[in-house]
Design a protein around this motif. Sequence first.
Motif, mmCIF file in Angstrom:
data_model
loop_
_atom_site.group_PDB
_atom_site.id
_atom_site.type_symbol
_atom_site.label_atom_id
_atom_site.label_comp_id
_atom_site.label_asym_id
_atom_site.label_seq_id
_atom_site.Cartn_x
_atom_site.Cartn_y
_atom_site.Cartn_z
ATOM 1 N N UNK A 194 0.838 -1.216 0.000
ATOM 2 C CA UNK A 194 0.000 0.000 0.000
ATOM 3 C C UNK A 194 0.863 1.251 0.000
ATOM 4 N N UNK A 195 1.919 1.229 0.810
ATOM 5 C CA UNK A 195 2.792 2.404 0.904
ATOM 6 C C UNK A 195 3.532 2.597 -0.422
ATOM 7 N N UNK A 196 3.963 1.483 -0.998
ATOM 8 C CA UNK A 196 4.657 1.567 -2.285
ATOM 9 C C UNK A 196 3.743 2.169 -3.354
ATOM 10 N N UNK A 197 2.479 1.776 -3.288
ATOM 11 C CA UNK A 197 1.526 2.230 -4.309
ATOM 12 C C UNK A 197 1.049 3.665 -4.058
ATOM 13 N N UNK A 198 0.739 3.978 -2.781
ATOM 14 C CA UNK A 198 0.040 5.247 -2.504
ATOM 15 C C UNK A 198 0.801 6.199 -1.590
ATOM 16 N N UNK A 199 1.967 5.783 -1.127
ATOM 17 C CA UNK A 199 2.770 6.692 -0.304
ATOM 18 C C UNK A 199 2.527 6.516 1.185
ATOM 19 N N UNK A 200 3.338 7.238 1.956
ATOM 20 C CA UNK A 200 3.340 7.058 3.414
ATOM 21 C C UNK A 200 2.041 7.465 4.085
#
Length: 249
Positions: A194-200
């Motif tokens: 999720x972080x890789x896709x949409x950021x922190x």
Amino acid sequence: MMQAPKLIAGNWKMNGLAADLAEVSLLVDSLSKAAVNCRVALCPPSTLIARMAETADGSIVEIGGQDCSAEAKGAFTGDTSAAMLADAGATLVIVGHSERRQGHGEDDATVAAKAEAASKAGLAPIVCVGETLQQRETGQAVEVVRRQVMQSLPLALSGQSFAVAYEPVWAIGTGLTPTLAQIEEVHRAVRRAMIERLGLGVAVVPILYGGSVKPDNAAEILAVPEVGGALVGGASLKAADFLAIIRAA
Ligand code: PEP
């Protein structure tokens, strides 16, 4: 980092007639008597959304749909748009449940389009992912779920309200559950993807576990790191069982 309250969401699937709203009244009544530490949602069939929203009005119970169209309106007989669900009183909607992916041929692109349509209509999508038994047994669970997260979350969800539900297909309605270590492993992989896709910014977006959550296993599952709530099928139909799961959060 502040922990977001857990979300306990019930999926009634294709169950429920007007008479079953009595269970919702019981739930609302019990919830009004003692504070709980979590958010609570119920996703009835679309025929009951408006009446369930009325029954739950003034309580903490949020109402959701079980699916929505990726289209806004038009010649799509039998489909329901996200705006229609919102108009009926829903604030959430499940998308990409394995019963939709498998029974209705929905792929990740379709799920992403539905999640985007939901978010555009002001609903928070609960995007479901999960491996099959064959994928689990051949060591592909983490890889499959990671791919589903990357391809089922539209970029438009960045900064929006949503949740992801990890539901191993083989655990749904079977009484089987992964080990707590397996749940933690997949939830951590979901968070990374999720972080890789949409950021922190998605570091606090809840990741629900779903698949044979019952009153007797809810507490240990909900205590697993990165488990931000539960998506509950069968055990959400009766107020007493659902309440026991809510109290375990
Ligand atoms: C579900 O339908 O999402 C589900 C998890 O079902 P059950 O709790 O009955 O396994």
